[in-house]
Design an enzyme around this catalytic site. Structure first.
Site, mmCIF file in Angstrom:
data_model
loop_
_atom_site.group_PDB
_atom_site.id
_atom_site.type_symbol
_atom_site.label_atom_id
_atom_site.label_comp_id
_atom_site.label_asym_id
_atom_site.label_seq_id
_atom_site.Cartn_x
_atom_site.Cartn_y
_atom_site.Cartn_z
ATOM 1 N N GLY A 12 0.848 -1.201 0.000
ATOM 2 C CA GLY A 12 0.000 0.000 0.000
ATOM 3 C C GLY A 12 0.871 1.234 0.000
ATOM 4 C CB VAL A 15 -0.927 10.174 0.820
ATOM 5 C CG1 VAL A 15 -0.245 11.286 1.603
ATOM 6 C CG2 VAL A 15 -1.484 10.689 -0.491
ATOM 7 C CG MET A 16 -1.601 8.117 5.518
ATOM 8 S SD MET A 16 -0.808 9.178 6.755
ATOM 9 C CE MET A 16 -0.685 8.047 8.135
ATOM 10 C CG ASN A 100 -7.161 5.353 11.467
ATOM 11 O OD1 ASN A 100 -6.351 5.233 12.390
ATOM 12 N ND2 ASN A 100 -7.337 6.487 10.834
ATOM 13 C CB SER A 126 -1.696 9.513 15.520
ATOM 14 O OG SER A 126 -2.251 10.823 15.491
ATOM 15 C CG HIS A 183 -5.065 9.893 18.801
ATOM 16 N ND1 HIS A 183 -5.533 10.268 17.545
ATOM 17 C CD2 HIS A 183 -4.046 10.738 19.077
ATOM 18 C CE1 HIS A 183 -4.837 11.294 17.092
ATOM 19 N NE2 HIS A 183 -3.939 11.598 18.001
ATOM 20 C CG ASN A 184 -8.530 8.891 15.388
ATOM 21 O OD1 ASN A 184 -7.376 9.048 15.780
ATOM 22 N ND2 ASN A 184 -8.827 8.711 14.116
ATOM 23 C CD GLU A 187 -8.106 13.364 14.961
ATOM 24 O OE1 GLU A 187 -7.027 12.770 15.115
ATOM 25 O OE2 GLU A 187 -8.862 13.168 13.993
ATOM 26 C CE1 TYR A 188 -12.982 11.712 14.428
ATOM 27 C CE2 TYR A 188 -15.375 11.653 14.563
ATOM 28 C CZ TYR A 188 -14.199 11.279 13.948
ATOM 29 O OH TYR A 188 -14.255 10.474 12.826
ATOM 30 C CE LYS A 256 -10.828 8.991 4.997
ATOM 31 N NZ LYS A 256 -9.564 9.745 5.245
HETATM 32 C C1 6PG Z 1 -4.426 10.812 12.771
HETATM 33 C C2 6PG Z 1 -5.822 11.137 12.327
HETATM 34 C C3 6PG Z 1 -6.272 10.311 11.149
HETATM 35 C C4 6PG Z 1 -7.770 10.535 10.943
HETATM 36 C C5 6PG Z 1 -8.105 10.714 9.498
HETATM 37 C C6 6PG Z 1 -9.623 10.701 9.288
HETATM 38 O O1 6PG Z 1 -4.290 10.471 13.959
HETATM 39 O O2 6PG Z 1 -3.527 10.941 11.950
HETATM 40 O O3 6PG Z 1 -6.704 10.842 13.425
HETATM 41 O O4 6PG Z 1 -5.990 8.946 11.374
HETATM 42 O O5 6PG Z 1 -8.451 9.420 11.363
HETATM 43 O O6 6PG Z 1 -7.534 11.930 9.149
HETATM 44 O O7 6PG Z 1 -10.231 11.583 10.189
HETATM 45 P P1 6PG Z 1 -11.832 11.569 10.381
HETATM 46 O O8 6PG Z 1 -12.152 10.409 11.300
HETATM 47 O O9 6PG Z 1 -12.160 12.908 10.940
HETATM 48 O O10 6PG Z 1 -12.433 11.337 9.012
#
Ligand code: 6PG
Length: 466
Positions: A12, A15-16, A100, A126, A183-184, A187-188, A256
């Site tokens: 894969g 980009v990442m 993820n 992340s 973590h996410n 983040e939200y 996502k």
């Molecule tokens: C990270 C971010 C990343 C994020 C995506 C989608 O830690 O680098 O959390 O993994 O999940 O950018 O973000 P959304 O869930 O807002 O779509």
């Protein structure tokens, strides 16, 4: 390179994946890539990442035990790659999933591959595409012996804080992906608070976006310092030449799903995370733009007239600080409960240390928590260093939420976090009435104290009415 001499294979090269491969190669680890898309392989070669002719060709050229990092979209793509690669693997080989992925999928994949003595590691990575190239934070889950095989390489490509790599072993199976999910969720919650701060400064304080950018830059020198405040100040200062870029951006917020997974799991675990729930609800409400437009038109598009002015930036700073800290506390409480329920081995301080740099939520606040949570065994709210900070700042949150509400400005994230603090601060809640109602119509019984047996009351007996 001679056969079987590559250190790690990357499946894969989006980009990442490509950025992570470049980062790994820049630390002198021999990387071999594979992607089914010819264009991705061409791009990789442009960045001096050699590519195999097929997934089998890649596996054949890796030193043993083989280490393969999957950087593919979460869900079926991960299962498909595992199926395509498994026939070429041997006992002791290691597959790492850097996407993820949902933590319960990681548990399933780990058990499936363990039957053939193949190690499956879930890596929560992340930092976005920039972090992948320059140094992400990495949360590792899976077999600890297998981690020893990849630890040096992952530590080299991870971000660091004061010389310590922002990577750690979180525990068995899905521990890494679970911590990334939390973590996410955090983040939200943080992103929602920043959106509310800019909203109230513009609509209640008459700030321009430039004023907001300058203020966020100021905040970034103090206790609110962090990646999200940094990029928000940058976003608020950007323009298309004619207009602020923000005025060109449609207000439907995507997701996502990783944040929602955190909230769903919190419900399963019985952990209240209202600051994260509110953030998800706002992304959902933003999606109902047709309904919002119709209702706004029917209300003549006016927000209630602003009756008061002068919140003062000190109060807004306290509101943002306390709301953000409360979101972190909710996330860490969920981590605390999950660790017990799922048998993960991380400590809260270990997780906080991993988040001190490289990840999206890296901030001064995380570094403060890494220190204060060092030996926390109670709910994070009961750690004196944390509750003291909140006691000092909560006046700002209360003042801002009250004034904004009176002026018709909805601050769901800040309000939910204030409610969380207020509810936890009360020894007695009105939930005794809910117990009475449940007993009245359902005969579910109630307790008179924490350790008393269930009892009931003859609600229908008229004799008992006072
Ligand atoms: C990270 C971010 C990343 C994020 C995506 C989608 O830690 O680098 O959390 O993994 O999940 O950018 O973000 P959304 O869930 O807002 O779509």
């Amino acid at each position: 390179m001679d056969k079987s001499s590559y250190k790690i294979g990357f499946v894969g090269l989006g980009v990442m994946g490509l950025n992570l491969a470049r980062n790994t190669a820049s630390h002198n680890f021999a990387v071999l890539g594979w992607d089914p898309q010819e264009e991705q392989r061409r791009l990789a070669k442009e960045h001096h990442i050699p590519c195999a002719d097929s997934i089998q060709d890649m596996v054949d050229q890796l030193e043993s035990p083989r280490k393969i990092l999957l950087m593919v979209p979460a869900g079926n793509p991960v299962d498909q790659v595992i199926q395509s690669i498994k026939p070429f693997l041997e006992a002791g080989d290691i597959i790492m999933d850097g996407g993820n992925s949902f933590f319960k999928d990681t548990n399933r994949r780990s058990q499936l591959l363990a039957a053939d003595d193949i190690h499956f590691m879930g890596l929560g990575i992340s930092g976005g595409h920039k972090g992948a190239l320059e140094g992400p934070a990495i949360m590792v889950g899976g077999n600890k012996e297998a981690y020893a095989e990849i630890q040096l390489m992952l530590e080299a490509l991870a971000a660091s804080y004061e010389g310590t790599p922002c990577i750690d072993y979180m525990g068995k199976d899905s521990a890494g992906h679970y911590v990334k999910m939390i973590h996410n969720g955090i983040e939200y919650g943080l992103m929602q608070i920043l959106a509310e701060a800019y909203d109230l400064l513009v609509h209640l304080e008459g700030y321009t976006y430039k004023n907001c950018a300058d203020l966020f830059q100021e905040w970034n020198k103090g206790r609110l310092q962090g990646y999200l405040v940094t990029i928000t100040a940058d976003i608020l200062a950007k323009s298309t030449g004619k207009n602020p870029i923000l005025d060109e951006i449609f207000d439907v917020a995507g997701q996502k799903g990783t944040g929602s997974w955190a909230a769903q799991n919190a419900l399963e675990l019985g952990v209240p995370v209202p600051g994260i729930d509110a953030a998800i609800h706002m992304r959902q409400i933003s999606g109902y733009w047709k309904e919002r437009q119709a209702l706004s038109d029917s209300l003549d598009g006016n927000m209630p007239a602003r009756q008061e002015s002068g919140i003062g930036v000190e109060m807004v700073e306290k509101a943002v600080y306390s709301a953000m800290l409360l979101v972190f506390i909710q996330g860490f409480h969920q981590l605390q409960v999950a660790s017990k329920d799922y048998g993960y081995s991380y400590s809260l301080s270990q997780v906080a240390k991993t988040w001190r740099n490289g990840c999206i939520i890296n901030a001064q606040m995380v570094r403060f928590l890494a220190e204060t949570l060092e030996s926390a065994t109670t709910h994070p709210l009961l750690v004196p260093a944390i509750s003291d900070q909140l006691e000092l700042a909560i006046e700002g949150l209360r003042f801002v939420v009250s004034l904004a509400t009176r002026n018709g400005l909805y601050l769901p994230g800040m309000s939910a976090n204030l409610g969380y603090w207020d509810a936890f601060s009360r020894a007695k809640l009105p939930t005794n009435l809910i117990q009475a109602q449940r007993d009245y119509f359902g005969g579910h019984g109630y307790q008179t104290s924490a350790d008393s047996p269930l009892t009931s009351y003859p609600w229908e007996d008229n004799e008992t009415s006072s």
